[in-house]
Structure formats: C-alpha cells, structure tokens
Design a protein around this motif. Structure first.
Motif, PDB file in Angstrom:
ATOM      1  N   ARG A 123       0.811  -1.215   0.000  1.00  0.00           N
ATOM      2  CA  ARG A 123       0.000   0.000   0.000  1.00  0.00           C
ATOM      3  C   ARG A 123       0.852   1.275   0.000  1.00  0.00           C
ATOM      4  NH1 ARG A 123      -5.310  -1.220   1.899  1.00  0.00           N
ATOM      5  NH2 ARG A 123      -5.478  -3.375   2.597  1.00  0.00           N
ATOM      6  N   LEU A 124       2.069   1.173   0.507  1.00  0.00           N
ATOM      7  CA  LEU A 124       2.873   2.367   0.744  1.00  0.00           C
ATOM      8  C   LEU A 124       3.178   3.180  -0.521  1.00  0.00           C
ATOM      9  CD1 LEU A 124       5.384   1.204   3.513  1.00  0.00           C
ATOM     10  CD2 LEU A 124       3.373   2.684   3.740  1.00  0.00           C
ATOM     11  N   PRO A 125       3.466   2.561  -1.679  1.00  0.00           N
ATOM     12  CA  PRO A 125       3.706   3.408  -2.856  1.00  0.00           C
ATOM     13  C   PRO A 125       2.542   4.310  -3.208  1.00  0.00           C
ATOM     14  CG  PRO A 125       4.519   1.194  -3.247  1.00  0.00           C
ATOM     15  CD  PRO A 125       3.762   1.148  -1.955  1.00  0.00           C
ATOM     16  N   LEU A 126       1.324   3.793  -3.134  1.00  0.00           N
ATOM     17  CA  LEU A 126       0.158   4.618  -3.445  1.00  0.00           C
ATOM     18  C   LEU A 126      -0.027   5.724  -2.409  1.00  0.00           C
ATOM     19  CD1 LEU A 126      -2.190   1.765  -4.615  1.00  0.00           C
ATOM     20  CD2 LEU A 126      -1.638   3.776  -5.968  1.00  0.00           C
ATOM     21  N   LEU A 127       0.191   5.398  -1.154  1.00  0.00           N
ATOM     22  CA  LEU A 127       0.056   6.414  -0.118  1.00  0.00           C
ATOM     23  C   LEU A 127       1.141   7.478  -0.267  1.00  0.00           C
ATOM     24  CD1 LEU A 127      -0.752   4.126   2.954  1.00  0.00           C
ATOM     25  CD2 LEU A 127      -2.344   5.356   1.467  1.00  0.00           C
ATOM     26  N   GLY A 128       2.370   7.049  -0.582  1.00  0.00           N
ATOM     27  CA  GLY A 128       3.446   8.009  -0.805  1.00  0.00           C
ATOM     28  C   GLY A 128       3.183   8.885  -2.015  1.00  0.00           C
ATOM     29  N   ALA A 129       2.615   8.307  -3.064  1.00  0.00           N
ATOM     30  CA  ALA A 129       2.301   9.092  -4.260  1.00  0.00           C
ATOM     31  C   ALA A 129       1.245  10.142  -3.955  1.00  0.00           C
ATOM     32  CB  ALA A 129       1.826   8.167  -5.374  1.00  0.00           C
ATOM     33  N   GLY A 130       0.241   9.778  -3.168  1.00  0.00           N
ATOM     34  CA  GLY A 130      -0.786  10.744  -2.801  1.00  0.00           C
ATOM     35  C   GLY A 130      -0.219  11.909  -2.016  1.00  0.00           C
ATOM     36  N   ALA A 131       0.676  11.606  -1.082  1.00  0.00           N
ATOM     37  CA  ALA A 131       1.300  12.670  -0.293  1.00  0.00           C
ATOM     38  C   ALA A 131       2.189  13.558  -1.168  1.00  0.00           C
ATOM     39  CB  ALA A 131       2.112  12.050   0.844  1.00  0.00           C
ATOM     40  N   THR A 132       2.926  12.944  -2.110  1.00  0.00           N
ATOM     41  CA  THR A 132       3.795  13.722  -2.994  1.00  0.00           C
ATOM     42  C   THR A 132       2.981  14.641  -3.906  1.00  0.00           C
ATOM     43  OG1 THR A 132       5.394  11.906  -2.982  1.00  0.00           O
ATOM     44  CG2 THR A 132       5.640  13.579  -4.697  1.00  0.00           C
ATOM     45  N   ALA A 133       1.837  14.156  -4.388  1.00  0.00           N
ATOM     46  CA  ALA A 133       0.971  14.998  -5.211  1.00  0.00           C
ATOM     47  C   ALA A 133       0.498  16.216  -4.421  1.00  0.00           C
ATOM     48  CB  ALA A 133      -0.226  14.186  -5.722  1.00  0.00           C
ATOM     49  N   GLY A 134       0.222  16.032  -3.140  1.00  0.00           N
ATOM     50  CA  GLY A 134      -0.162  17.164  -2.302  1.00  0.00           C
ATOM     51  C   GLY A 134       0.950  18.189  -2.182  1.00  0.00           C
ATOM     52  N   LEU A 135       2.196  17.723  -2.024  1.00  0.00           N
ATOM     53  CA  LEU A 135       3.337  18.643  -1.968  1.00  0.00           C
ATOM     54  C   LEU A 135       3.519  19.371  -3.293  1.00  0.00           C
ATOM     55  CD1 LEU A 135       5.930  16.437  -0.033  1.00  0.00           C
ATOM     56  CD2 LEU A 135       4.584  18.362   0.853  1.00  0.00           C
ATOM     57  N   LEU A 136       3.287  18.669  -4.407  1.00  0.00           N
ATOM     58  CA  LEU A 136       3.377  19.310  -5.716  1.00  0.00           C
ATOM     59  C   LEU A 136       2.345  20.421  -5.837  1.00  0.00           C
ATOM     60  CD1 LEU A 136       4.602  19.392  -8.558  1.00  0.00           C
ATOM     61  CD2 LEU A 136       2.938  17.643  -9.245  1.00  0.00           C
ATOM     62  N   ALA A 137       1.144  20.193  -5.308  1.00  0.00           N
ATOM     63  CA  ALA A 137       0.107  21.229  -5.346  1.00  0.00           C
ATOM     64  C   ALA A 137       0.559  22.485  -4.607  1.00  0.00           C
ATOM     65  CB  ALA A 137      -1.193  20.683  -4.744  1.00  0.00           C
ATOM     66  N   VAL A 138       1.200  22.301  -3.458  1.00  0.00           N
ATOM     67  CA  VAL A 138       1.697  23.447  -2.691  1.00  0.00           C
ATOM     68  C   VAL A 138       2.757  24.208  -3.491  1.00  0.00           C
ATOM     69  CG1 VAL A 138       2.933  24.141  -0.600  1.00  0.00           C
ATOM     70  CG2 VAL A 138       1.172  22.364  -0.481  1.00  0.00           C
ATOM     71  N   PHE A 139       3.684  23.476  -4.110  1.00  0.00           N
ATOM     72  CA  PHE A 139       4.714  24.120  -4.922  1.00  0.00           C
ATOM     73  C   PHE A 139       4.096  24.937  -6.045  1.00  0.00           C
ATOM     74  CE2 PHE A 139       7.019  23.808  -8.964  1.00  0.00           C
ATOM     75  CZ  PHE A 139       8.148  24.572  -8.657  1.00  0.00           C
ATOM     76  N   LEU A 140       3.143  24.360  -6.757  1.00  0.00           N
ATOM     77  CA  LEU A 140       2.517  25.062  -7.881  1.00  0.00           C
ATOM     78  C   LEU A 140       1.794  26.318  -7.413  1.00  0.00           C
ATOM     79  CD1 LEU A 140       1.058  22.010  -9.859  1.00  0.00           C
ATOM     80  CD2 LEU A 140       3.158  23.291 -10.333  1.00  0.00           C
ATOM     81  N   ALA A 141       1.103  26.229  -6.288  1.00  0.00           N
ATOM     82  CA  ALA A 141       0.371  27.389  -5.779  1.00  0.00           C
ATOM     83  C   ALA A 141       1.320  28.536  -5.430  1.00  0.00           C
ATOM     84  CB  ALA A 141      -0.443  26.987  -4.551  1.00  0.00           C
ATOM     85  N   LEU A 142       2.509  28.205  -4.951  1.00  0.00           N
ATOM     86  CA  LEU A 142       3.436  29.242  -4.498  1.00  0.00           C
ATOM     87  C   LEU A 142       4.388  29.740  -5.578  1.00  0.00           C
ATOM     88  CD1 LEU A 142       4.429  27.769  -1.013  1.00  0.00           C
ATOM     89  CD2 LEU A 142       2.784  29.602  -1.484  1.00  0.00           C
ATOM     90  N   ALA A 143       4.796  28.864  -6.512  1.00  0.00           N
ATOM     91  CA  ALA A 143       5.902  29.207  -7.402  1.00  0.00           C
ATOM     92  C   ALA A 143       5.550  29.273  -8.879  1.00  0.00           C
ATOM     93  CB  ALA A 143       7.053  28.202  -7.197  1.00  0.00           C
ATOM     94  N   MET A 144       4.421  28.713  -9.314  1.00  0.00           N
ATOM     95  CA  MET A 144       4.125  28.669 -10.746  1.00  0.00           C
ATOM     96  C   MET A 144       3.681  30.036 -11.264  1.00  0.00           C
ATOM     97  SD  MET A 144       1.359  26.264 -12.770  1.00  0.00           S
ATOM     98  CE  MET A 144       2.392  25.055 -13.590  1.00  0.00           C
TER      99      MET A 144
END
Length: 424
Positions: free
Chosen positions: A161-182
């Motif tokens: 299960r961990l890869p899917l859970l890690g991917a979900g968390a990473t997508a959330g971090l990507l959203a934060v980056f895009l909101a601040l830097a894009m």
C-alpha cells in the motif's frame, strides 16, 4: 512569505518531473497490489481503469472551460490535490468497490490537468519554444520516473500500500509548490460581469468557441477516430500487461527477484531505453514541420502495433520482456511530438484548454468503451487474447495517421485529439 514566482521553463521541468515521480511511484507495483492484495479479476482490473476514464470523460470539457475562464495555474493545483486524494483512497482500499471509487476520484482530478497544462505551457513559452519544452520536459520525466520506480520497489517491499500512499502525499506537496511558485503571465482572464448567472454564460460562450474551432476543421473527424482507437488499445494494455506476465507467462526466480522487484526492473528499463533513444532525437524532432510530424507519428504507431501484438503472442518471458520494452519505449517517444503537433494547430489561445479538452474526449471514450470489452475478452478467454485484440485495434489509427501525413497541404491550424498522451 510566498516563494518568488519561477520562470515558465524551469517550472515546467519541475512540474513534469514531479508528475513523473508520482506516476511511477503509484503505478509500478500497483498491479501486484491489485492482484495479490485486493484480488481483482482481469475484468475488475479493467473496470478500475474504466471508472477513472468515465470520471475523466464526464468532467473533461467542464474543467477545460474553467481553466480558460479562471486560471490554468489554479486548475493544475486542484488537479494535484484531487489526484492525490484519489491515490490515498486506492491505497487504503479494503476491497474492489473502494478501488473503483478511488480511481474515479483520481480520474476526476486528472481532468483539471488535461488541457490546462498544455494551454499554460503554450501561453507562457510561446509556439517557437514549445517543441523544445516538450522534448526536454520528457527527458526530465524519465529521470524522475527512475527515482519513482526505486522508491516504489523499496516501499512495496515493506507494504504494497505504501507506494500509493506516498504518491498521494507527494501529489499534495506538488500542489503546494505550484500554488506558491508557478507563474501565469501569458494568460488573460476574460472580462465578465460578477455573479453566478454571468459566470455560467461565460462558461457556455467559451465552450461554444471551442466547439466551433473544433468543428471548423474537417480533418478532426478522422483524427477523433485515431484517438478512440488508441484509447481502446491503451486501456486494455495499461490494465492487463502485468496480469499477462503474472498469469500467462510467469515471472522467473532469477537473481532472487520477487514480483515487486521484477516490475521495478521492467519500468526502469523502459525509462533508461527511452532516455538513451530520445536524446539524439530531441533537436531533430523540434525542427519538424506539421506534415512531417504526422508521418513520424504514423511510423511510430505502426511500430507500436507490431510490438504490442508481439507482447500478446509471446510465450517466453524474455520474448515478452523485449516486446514490452519495445511497446513502452515507442509509446513514450510518440508523446512529445504529438503534443507539439496538437498545440501548434490551435489558433485561439482564449479557448485553448477547452479545445484540448474536447479533442481529448475521443481518446477517453475509446478507453472506457473499449476497456471493458477487452476485460470481458480476458475473463472469457485469456488475457493474451484480450491484449492481441487490443493491439489490432491500433490498425485504424495507423491508417488515419498515414493519411494525415500524406495531406501536407491541410490547414496547419487543424486541431487534433491527443492520441499518444498517458493517463494512468
């Protein structure tokens, strides 16, 4: 304090690499999780993908309209958040029903990406730099994808299960980056009177503009058929190739590798081969004009058909692996030139995301219509038969692309559906 907005090109590279990492992290070992832990049948494997595609199909045009009316950056932030939530749901799924819900949520989130990312890039870097950005972004994706594969194998060895859970968390971090830097300097929000009624009228007007631009190009009807055919093949391929190796051929006990490690090796091989093969082609493809891009795509999809059929018919592990790598590498190589061809043909920036969404629907329709049929074939007969049937579905796409390549005098602004684009 908010981050300083980055320039468009480095932002695109981070964006492309981030999604590639999330993609390989989430999908490299997902089939083992679905088959071993959740216990999905071949039909259920395809239905999980179909749930994603139906949600994508129903939401594609409305989310494209929103990207044209409000903000491409906002649309991409929402995409990362919703897709991440879908990955978390799938990773926590106790059974098939929850997997279907999670993948549907994932597909809904993906529609906020589709169209908006290409529209954002085209407006920010301009048409002259677009081909280079796609080609070099694809190389960044391959490097980041390798890192995602390594992380997926390491995490899955602890818990599937961990890869899917890690991917979900990473997508959330990507959203934060895009909101601040894009950045979003090339997009101008249409003027409109505030209020729900005015917003609805503006949305309908934008949808109408996109529809008129699509219908004004007769060649689009043929290319919609291409998109549907490729979509039907890709849905069966994406959901069943792992099952073919697990159920029909079997994975060898070579070097002590288990199922999880084997899928990591296969995915890593695809990215490494793609990186090496694509590197000398990047500058050449950037300079190709419209008709030559079409002929290149026809040749690539001919190779794709042959490789996919060879994989379906292979009865030995190493033959299957060779055909698998040929299929996935050719598919990867076709993506960037097709996206370049597509975006160069769109004349109106104001409705770009909407037009991209409309044209993408044909591919999505092919996936959710053809996928269950191939899943039924795999359950009724074998996965091998389903994969062979799906490969033959590529034949109309090859013929239509060849025809588009011969008609080099077609209006360069002909808009086409995204044939080679990868949706999980």
């Amino acid at each position: 304090m908010a981050l300083r907005r980055l320039d468009a090109t480095p932002t695109w590279f981070v964006y492309a690499a981030g999604w590639a990492f999330v993609g390989t992290l989430s999908w490299t070992t997902a089939a083992v999780y679905f088959v071993r832990e959740v216990g999905l049948s071949p039909l259920q494997l395809v239905l999980a993908g179909t749930a994603l595609e139906v949600a994508y199909f129903l939401s594609e045009v409305p989310t494209g309209v929103l990207a044209d009316l409000y903000s491409r950056r906002l649309s991409l932030v929402v995409a990362a958040l919703v897709c991440g939530m879908g990955m978390l749901v799938v990773g926590l799924a106790p059974g098939p029903a929850v997997v279907l819900f999670g993948t549907a949520l994932w597909g809904f989130g993906w529609t906020f990406r589709s169209g908006a990312e290409d529209a954002w890039l085209a407006d920010e870097v301009g048409s002259e730099a677009l081909g280079a950005a796609y080609q070099r972004g694809a190389q960044a994706e391959r490097v980041a994808g390798l890192a995602g594969i390594g992380a997926a194998v390491a995490l899955a060895s602890v818990d599937l299960r961990l890869p899917l859970l890690g991917a979900g968390a990473t997508a959330g971090l990507l959203a934060v980056f895009l909101a601040l830097a894009m950045p979003e300097r090339g997009f101008t929000r249409p003027e409109r009177v505030p209020g729900p009624a005015a917003s609805a009228r503006a949305a309908l007007a934008t949808l109408g503009d996109g529809r008129r631009e699509v219908l004004a190009r007769p060649v689009l009807l043929a290319v919609l058929g291409v998109a549907a055919a490729v979509g039907a093949w890709s849905e069966g391929w994406d959901r069943l190739w792992e099952a073919h190796l697990l159920l029909d051929i079997g994975l060898p006990t070579l070097w002590g590798l288990d199922d999880v490690a084997w899928f990591g090796v296969l995915a890593a091989g695809t990215l490494l081969i793609s990186f090496v093969v694509a590197a000398p082609l990047v500058a050449r493809v950037e300079r190709l004009e419209h008709a030559r891009l079409a002929r290149l795509l026809a040749a690539l999809h001919t190779l794709l058909l042959g490789a996919a059929l060879a994989f379906a018919l292979a009865d030995r592990f190493w033959l299957a692996v060779s055909a698998y790598w040929a299929t996935t590498v050719v598919r990867s190589l076709a993506s960037a030139p097709f996206r370049t061809w597509l975006n160069l043909g769109i004349a109106e920036s104001s409705s770009r995301a909407t037009v991209l969404s409309i044209t993408n629907i044909a591919g999505s329709a092919g996936e959710w219509a053809g996928g269950p049929a191939l899943g039924w074939v795999g359950t009724r007969w074998t996965v091998r038969v389903a994969l062979a049937t799906g490969a033959l579905a590529l034949l109309p796409a090859v013929l239509l692309l060849a025809r588009a390549g011969r008609h080099g005098d077609l209006d360069r602004s002909a808009v086409v559906g995204e044939v080679a684009g990868e949706v999980p």
